[in-house]
Design a protein around this motif. Structure first.
Motif, PDB file in Angstrom:
ATOM      1  N   LEU A  72      17.341   1.581  -6.260  1.00  0.00           N
ATOM      2  CA  LEU A  72      17.752   0.289  -5.727  1.00  0.00           C
ATOM      3  C   LEU A  72      17.370  -0.842  -6.680  1.00  0.00           C
ATOM      4  N   ALA A  73      16.146  -0.777  -7.195  1.00  0.00           N
ATOM      5  CA  ALA A  73      15.680  -1.818  -8.111  1.00  0.00           C
ATOM      6  C   ALA A  73      16.476  -1.784  -9.411  1.00  0.00           C
ATOM      7  N   TYR A  74      16.745  -0.580  -9.905  1.00  0.00           N
ATOM      8  CA  TYR A  74      17.498  -0.423 -11.155  1.00  0.00           C
ATOM      9  C   TYR A  74      18.898  -1.019 -11.019  1.00  0.00           C
ATOM     10  N   ASP A  75      19.548  -0.728  -9.894  1.00  0.00           N
ATOM     11  CA  ASP A  75      20.893  -1.267  -9.709  1.00  0.00           C
ATOM     12  C   ASP A  75      20.860  -2.787  -9.553  1.00  0.00           C
ATOM     13  N   GLU A  76      19.783  -3.301  -8.975  1.00  0.00           N
ATOM     14  CA  GLU A  76      19.672  -4.753  -8.795  1.00  0.00           C
ATOM     15  C   GLU A  76      19.711  -5.464 -10.139  1.00  0.00           C
ATOM     16  N   ILE A  77      19.029  -4.930 -11.148  1.00  0.00           N
ATOM     17  CA  ILE A  77      19.029  -5.622 -12.438  1.00  0.00           C
ATOM     18  C   ILE A  77      20.365  -5.456 -13.168  1.00  0.00           C
ATOM     19  N   TRP A  78      21.118  -4.407 -12.831  1.00  0.00           N
ATOM     20  CA  TRP A  78      22.471  -4.305 -13.385  1.00  0.00           C
ATOM     21  C   TRP A  78      23.315  -5.489 -12.929  1.00  0.00           C
ATOM     22  N   GLY A  79      22.968  -6.025 -11.773  1.00  0.00           N
ATOM     23  CA  GLY A  79      23.689  -7.189 -11.271  1.00  0.00           C
ATOM     24  C   GLY A  79      23.434  -8.437 -12.094  1.00  0.00           C
ATOM     25  N   GLU A  80      22.388  -8.421 -12.928  1.00  0.00           N
ATOM     26  CA  GLU A  80      22.086  -9.557 -13.802  1.00  0.00           C
ATOM     27  C   GLU A  80      22.900  -9.515 -15.091  1.00  0.00           C
ATOM     28  N   MET A  81      23.475  -8.366 -15.385  1.00  0.00           N
ATOM     29  CA  MET A  81      24.203  -8.215 -16.643  1.00  0.00           C
ATOM     30  C   MET A  81      25.555  -8.897 -16.568  1.00  0.00           C
ATOM     31  N   VAL A  82      25.886  -9.589 -17.626  1.00  0.00           N
ATOM     32  CA  VAL A  82      27.143 -10.341 -17.687  1.00  0.00           C
ATOM     33  C   VAL A  82      28.072  -9.673 -18.686  1.00  0.00           C
ATOM     34  N   ILE A  83      29.307  -9.450 -18.282  1.00  0.00           N
ATOM     35  CA  ILE A  83      30.315  -8.922 -19.201  1.00  0.00           C
ATOM     36  C   ILE A  83      31.601  -9.712 -19.005  1.00  0.00           C
ATOM     37  N   ALA A  84      32.007 -10.374 -20.060  1.00  0.00           N
ATOM     38  CA  ALA A  84      33.197 -11.218 -19.988  1.00  0.00           C
ATOM     39  C   ALA A  84      34.437 -10.370 -19.714  1.00  0.00           C
ATOM     40  N   ASP A  85      35.372 -10.940 -18.961  1.00  0.00           N
ATOM     41  CA  ASP A  85      36.595 -10.250 -18.575  1.00  0.00           C
ATOM     42  C   ASP A  85      37.510 -10.084 -19.792  1.00  0.00           C
ATOM     43  N   ALA A  86      37.850  -8.837 -20.099  1.00  0.00           N
ATOM     44  CA  ALA A  86      38.701  -8.568 -21.264  1.00  0.00           C
ATOM     45  C   ALA A  86      40.122  -9.079 -21.083  1.00  0.00           C
ATOM     46  N   GLU A  87      40.473  -9.518 -19.876  1.00  0.00           N
ATOM     47  CA  GLU A  87      41.781 -10.137 -19.654  1.00  0.00           C
ATOM     48  C   GLU A  87      41.769 -11.602 -20.100  1.00  0.00           C
ATOM     49  N   GLU A  88      40.582 -12.160 -20.270  1.00  0.00           N
ATOM     50  CA  GLU A  88      40.455 -13.579 -20.626  1.00  0.00           C
ATOM     51  C   GLU A  88      39.940 -13.790 -22.043  1.00  0.00           C
ATOM     52  N   VAL A  89      39.262 -12.782 -22.591  1.00  0.00           N
ATOM     53  CA  VAL A  89      38.726 -12.872 -23.948  1.00  0.00           C
ATOM     54  C   VAL A  89      39.083 -11.587 -24.690  1.00  0.00           C
ATOM     55  N   SER A  90      38.748 -11.506 -25.966  1.00  0.00           N
ATOM     56  CA  SER A  90      39.036 -10.294 -26.719  1.00  0.00           C
ATOM     57  C   SER A  90      38.146  -9.152 -26.236  1.00  0.00           C
TER      58      SER A  90
END
Length: 233
Positions: A72-90
């Motif tokens: 549960l804790a591990y998945d919570e920090i995955w929620g902090e990760m940001v990945i830009a949408d490839a439909e909007e950027v390269s």
């Protein structure tokens, strides 16, 4: 005899009806605070119960054991990760944003480096981030198993650079070594290798945090260059 696979994400969840005032979100938040302060060894049902002012039985309503709590804790920090949408950027920008964000997340929560490869990343936050990364790699032009290979290559680089960095940071925090003595020892060790000695002096004169970040970025974009090159061969 093989051990059966179990995960907090693959069994039916329980409601909070018999644990008034205590939610799974509260438990995860408290667990994260303990993990950030004391690492995985410092997390126990007893400590968590004391922090929440509740008995371990209340916590067991949501998780069967410590591993599920770590999931549960591990998945919570995955929620902090940001990945830009490839439909909007390269696709490269999207993949790079993931790489940089994952590194920063692990550095903020160094205990997570001990869970990589041991705790399955199949929670909703991890799957959402992974899906976005898969989309970026697909937009790039990879197909079939090469999508998985490209992602594995990228994440292997991120983990390979970041896990030793967290270990070194922990060493500096716990041991508090004499930086000047450490520098003198390294300089002495490479005295017979002029090129190394020259580089050691340059590195020690620079901001170590900045150097590590630039080193990570150099490798990250080199990996992306290599992946992109495969698409045109």
């Amino acid at each position: 005899m093989s051990k059966g696979f179990s995960s907090v994400w693959t069994r039916e969840g329980r409601s909070a009806k018999s644990t008034p005032g205590l939610s799974r979100e509260q438990i995860v938040r408290a667990a994260l605070e303990l993990l950030d302060a004391e690492g995985t060894d410092g997390l126990s049902m007893r400590k968590l119960g004391a922090k929440l002012g509740a008995g371990a039985t209340s916590i067991y309503w949501y998780v069967a054991n410590k591993d599920e709590l770590l999931e549960l804790a591990y998945d919570e920090i995955w929620g902090e990760m940001v990945i830009a949408d490839a439909e909007e950027v390269s696709w490269r920008y999207s993949a790079a944003s993931f790489g940089k964000s994952m590194r920063q997340t692990i550095l903020r929560h160094p205990w997570a480096s001990q869970l990589i490869g041991r705790i399955p990343a199949i929670g909703p936050n991890a799957l959402r981030a992974t899906d976005r990364l898969r989309h970026a790699v697909t937009v790039a032009g990879f197909e079939g198993l090469e999508i998985d290979y490209a992602i594995s290559t990228l994440t292997a680089y991120i983990f390979g650079m970041t896990i030793p960095e967290t270990a070194f940071n922990e060493y500096l925090t716990k041991e508090e070594p004499d930086q000047e003595a450490m520098r003198a020892a390294v300089v002495k060790a490479v005295a017979d290798y002029p090129e190394m000695a020259k580089r050691i002096t340059t590195v020690y004169d620079a901001d170590p945090v900045e150097i590590r970040e630039m080193s990570f970025d150099f490798g990250l974009y080199t990996v992306l260059d290599g992946l992109e090159a495969r698409l045109v061969t």
